[in-house]
Motif scaffolding. Structure first.
Motif, short mmCIF file in Angstrom:
data_model
loop_
_atom_site.label_atom_id
_atom_site.label_comp_id
_atom_site.label_asym_id
_atom_site.label_seq_id
_atom_site.Cartn_x
_atom_site.Cartn_y
_atom_site.Cartn_z
N ASP A 106 0.84 -1.21 0.00
CA ASP A 106 0.00 0.00 0.00
C ASP A 106 0.87 1.25 0.00
O ASP A 106 0.58 2.22 -0.73
N MET A 107 1.92 1.23 0.81
CA MET A 107 2.82 2.38 0.85
C MET A 107 3.55 2.55 -0.48
O MET A 107 3.64 3.66 -1.01
N LEU A 108 4.05 1.42 -1.03
CA LEU A 108 4.78 1.49 -2.30
C LEU A 108 3.87 1.95 -3.43
O LEU A 108 4.24 2.82 -4.23
N LEU A 109 2.65 1.40 -3.47
CA LEU A 109 1.73 1.79 -4.53
C LEU A 109 1.31 3.25 -4.39
O LEU A 109 1.06 3.92 -5.39
N GLY A 110 1.22 3.71 -3.15
CA GLY A 110 0.92 5.12 -2.96
C GLY A 110 1.99 6.02 -3.56
O GLY A 110 1.69 7.10 -4.07
N VAL A 111 3.25 5.55 -3.52
CA VAL A 111 4.35 6.33 -4.08
C VAL A 111 4.39 6.21 -5.60
O VAL A 111 4.56 7.20 -6.32
N VAL A 112 4.25 4.97 -6.10
CA VAL A 112 4.44 4.75 -7.54
C VAL A 112 3.14 4.83 -8.34
O VAL A 112 3.19 4.79 -9.56
N ARG A 113 1.98 4.94 -7.66
CA ARG A 113 0.72 4.92 -8.38
C ARG A 113 0.62 6.01 -9.45
O ARG A 113 0.16 5.73 -10.57
N LEU A 139 2.39 -13.40 -12.63
CA LEU A 139 1.20 -12.57 -12.61
C LEU A 139 1.09 -11.74 -11.33
O LEU A 139 0.45 -10.69 -11.33
N ILE A 140 1.70 -12.20 -10.23
CA ILE A 140 1.51 -11.54 -8.94
C ILE A 140 2.04 -10.10 -8.95
O ILE A 140 1.30 -9.17 -8.63
N PRO A 141 3.32 -9.87 -9.30
CA PRO A 141 3.81 -8.48 -9.24
C PRO A 141 3.12 -7.55 -10.23
O PRO A 141 2.90 -6.37 -9.91
N VAL A 142 2.76 -8.04 -11.42
CA VAL A 142 2.15 -7.13 -12.40
C VAL A 142 0.73 -6.77 -12.01
O VAL A 142 0.27 -5.64 -12.26
N VAL A 143 0.01 -7.70 -11.39
CA VAL A 143 -1.33 -7.38 -10.89
C VAL A 143 -1.22 -6.34 -9.78
O VAL A 143 -2.04 -5.42 -9.67
N MET A 144 -0.19 -6.48 -8.92
CA MET A 144 0.02 -5.50 -7.86
C MET A 144 0.23 -4.10 -8.42
O MET A 144 -0.32 -3.12 -7.92
N LEU A 145 1.03 -4.00 -9.48
CA LEU A 145 1.42 -2.69 -10.00
C LEU A 145 0.40 -2.09 -10.95
O LEU A 145 0.17 -0.88 -10.93
N PHE A 146 -0.21 -2.93 -11.80
CA PHE A 146 -1.03 -2.38 -12.88
C PHE A 146 -2.49 -2.78 -12.83
O PHE A 146 -3.28 -2.30 -13.64
N GLY A 147 -2.85 -3.67 -11.89
CA GLY A 147 -4.23 -4.12 -11.87
C GLY A 147 -4.48 -5.17 -12.94
O GLY A 147 -3.56 -5.86 -13.38
N VAL A 148 -5.73 -5.30 -13.36
CA VAL A 148 -6.12 -6.33 -14.33
C VAL A 148 -6.44 -5.64 -15.64
O VAL A 148 -7.51 -5.05 -15.81
#
Length: 645
Positions: free
Chosen positions: A380-387, A504-513
């Motif tokens: 959540d913290m990482l995605l908040g930064v890189v979103r 599939l796990i890291p790309v779903v985390m970063l970019f969604g579906v």
């Protein structure tokens, strides 16, 4: 005359390419039947295949044979399931305490390669237990424990037959080429039709999927046995059976055990994906968590699958390279069997410990550790930064790159694509290669799945192009120093052990579906062979050639672009070929997170158990891969001949 003959293929290729260009430019004026295959041209391949399967299953009674085989497999699965996670079946001895299994795996690692491998294998099973994933992991391993010996035995038998009878090998090779080009889902649908769903179906499809590499390695190993070894066996009075079992097969031990390694890794990859047909275990749990977008728990399962894959890979490779050791003459019985006695002592201690402390027998879910919470918090913290970056990148790629590229490929008239591929084949390998290309692409056009196939081409082409931009510079950089090369090759070895689901796990985390996630997963998966073969190709350039160029005053840039890369190009083409095959497989699997290509339709065929549709789609993917393989290998062979000449 030879120059004139050499010019003819180029002229014919240019004529075909020119016709293709004219058709593309004149598309608005073309009749609809030249833009897309007309309905009357589409052949009912799926119906024909279903009719054949119905005949085999019902009229010929093949279903009774398959059910009998499935019953035997199920009985074996009941045994391994009872021993590994306590399913109430014969022999009613299980479950074996996790501490005993972990100690056994650690001892196997120590016996094969010492403390490092012991720590990896033993630590993997300790992790599985304390994280509360033991039952899921043992469900997966119980299938591998059944499928691997059957696949090895079947592959060994067929490999020996192929080695002994060249005519049988000529029949076998096209089947193996096709089998190794089919996506995973294409194997599952016929098995579901004949057997149903569940663990036995997962085991049977795993056996079928993992046999081909064992066949190839068996034939390769038997061919490499030196004639002198065979002559020595014959001079010692061995008959044909003894020569085979006591001379040829032991002499081919390394290649055969590498085949066993490939069977184990293929089995793990398929068992994870067999969750789509009701196979319980780690794959099913990961599928459920990814569908629910529970990233932390998915990451936990992903770590377990990766550790299991790496541990099994390292163990089986160590077994392949391990040479049998013999005790010194006059050594006592204890000295000869020291490791066996240590293992028996550890097993006894493990059973006693598990009896005294239930935690060492089974770790209950309430006692299990979990890192899902911290992972979710960090993500959540990482995605908040890189979103902002990932959202912007996703928007740019979808709106400015992927959609325009997809629309451009779909806009092309199919006859223009056919002629362009024929021109490419003619330019590379003459009329024969042009016919091969048409032989692979025409059935796709006649199947009625042209648009879906073109979307697959767009996804694979985009991903492989991006993988080239990443993998080629990384491979060149790694090949610059021996220490970097070894580290990067080790990383490639490790990444290649990961089942494709893991990507599939890291790309779903970063970019969604979405399509960006699919392309990103394919890029990472397809970049691995490109990096590996770039490093290997540059390292294998003859040193004397490089020294001659240096003495001629060539700079480092000139050495790279004028000497090393041209000489390494045939090897790089093998890497590109592997990258395309990896990308095709990954695109089909990534349909799980949303695409509109052949993979999505294949998953629908699997859900509906439509054998005809599933096999038509699978063959379409296989034909695309085989066409690329033919073109790259012909070009690579021609280039190698020029370099050697």
């Amino acid at each position: 005359m030879s120059g004139a003959r050499a010019a003819r293929p180029a002229h014919a290729a240019w004529i075909l390419a020119g016709l293709a260009l004219v058709l593309v430019l004149a598309k608005p004026l073309l009749p609809a039947g030249l833009v897309r295959p007309p309905d009357w041209l589409v052949l009912p391949f799926a119906g024909w295949i279903n009719a054949v399967f119905d005949f085999l299953r019902d009229d010929l009674g093949l279903i009774h044979v398959t059910r009998a085989f499935a019953g035997a497999v199920e009985a074996a699965l009941d045994t391994t399931a009872n021993l590994l996670y306590g399913r109430s079946r014969w022999p009613h001895l299980g479950p074996i305490p996790w501490v005993v299994v972990a100690a056994t795996m650690a001892m196997a690692g120590y016996a094969l390669r010492g403390w490092r491998l012991a720590a990896l294998t033993g630590g993997t099973f300790v992790w599985i237990a304390v994280m509360g994933q033991w039952k899921w992991a043992m469900e997966t391993l119980s299938v591998i424990a059944v499928a691997t010996p059957v696949a090895v035995a079947l592959g060994l038998a067929l490999g020996i037959m192929g080695w002994r009878w060249p005519r049988f090998e000529r029949l076998l090779n096209p089947v193996l080429n096709l089998a190794q080009s089919l996506p995973h889902f294409a194997y599952m649908i016929p098995v579901v039709v004949f057997v149903g769903v569940g663990p036995k179906s997962g085991a049977i499809v795993t056996i079928i999927f993992s046999v081909p590499p064992m066949i190839r390695m068996t034939m390769l190993g038997l061919r490499r046995v030196a004639p002198e070894i065979i002559e020595a066996g014959q001079m010692a009075g061995a008959n044909r059976w003894q020569v085979m079992t006591r001379v040829r097969l032991p002499a081919a031990r390394t290649e055969i055990l590498i085949g066993v390694n490939q069977v184990i890794m293929q089995s793990l990859a398929m068992v994870v994906l067999a969750s789509f047909i009701g196979m319980p275990g780690l794959g099913q749990k990961l599928l459920q968590l990814l569908q629910a977008l529970k990233i932390g728990l998915s990451f936990e399962i992903g770590i377990t699958i990766v550790l299991l894959a790496v541990a099994l890979d390292r163990l089986s490779k160590a077994w392949a390279l391990h040479q049998p050791a013999h005790a010194e003459a006059g050594a006592g019985r204890i000295a000869r069997h020291r490791l066996l006695l240590v293992w028996l002592g550890l097993v006894l201690a493990g059973f006693l410990l598990a009896r005294a402390v239930p935690y060492f027998h089974v770790v209950e879910r309430s006692q299990a550790l979990s890192i899902a919470g911290p992972i979710d918090a960090v993500m959540d913290m990482l995605l908040g930064v890189v979103r902002p970056l990932t959202d912007g990148l996703r928007w740019f790629l979808i709106t400015r790159v992927l959609i325009p590229l997809r629309d451009a490929i779909l806009w092309l008239p199919f006859v223009g694509v056919l002629l362009a591929l024929a021109a490419l084949g003619w330019r590379i390998g003459g009329a024969r290669s042009a016919l091969v290309c048409l032989g692979f692409i025409l059935p796709i056009a006649l199947s009625g799945w042209w648009d879906r196939a073109m979307i697959t081409v767009y996804t694979v082409g985009t991903a492989v192009a991006l993988a080239l931009l990443i993998g080629l510079p990384l491979g060149i950089w790694a090949a610059g120093r021996e220490t970097r090369a070894k580290a990067v090759l080790l990383a490639c070895d490790t990444f290649q052990t990961f089942p494709s689901f893991i990507y599939l796990i890291p790309v779903v985390m970063l970019f969604g579906v979405n399509d960006v996630a699919v392309v990103a997963a394919v890029v990472v998966f397809a970049a691995v062979p490109l990096v590996r073969y770039t490093v290997e190709g540059l390292r294998n350039v003859p040193p004397e050639t490089v020294e001659a160029a240096e003495m001629s005053g060539a700079t480092r840039r000139q050495l790279l672009w004028s000497v090393r890369l041209p000489l390494a190009l045939p090897t790089l083409m093998v890497g590109l070929n592997q990258s395309v095959m990896f990308a095709l497989f990954m695109v089909i699997i990534a349909a799980f997170i949303g695409t509109q290509d052949l993979g999505q339709e294949m998953q629908r065929a699997l859900s509906a158990t439509d054998v005809g549709k599933g096999l038509v789609l699978g063959l379409a993917v296989a034909f695309m891969g085989l066409m690329v393989d033919h073109l790259l290998m012909r070009w690579s062979a021609a280039r190698r001949a020029v370099l050697q000449g």
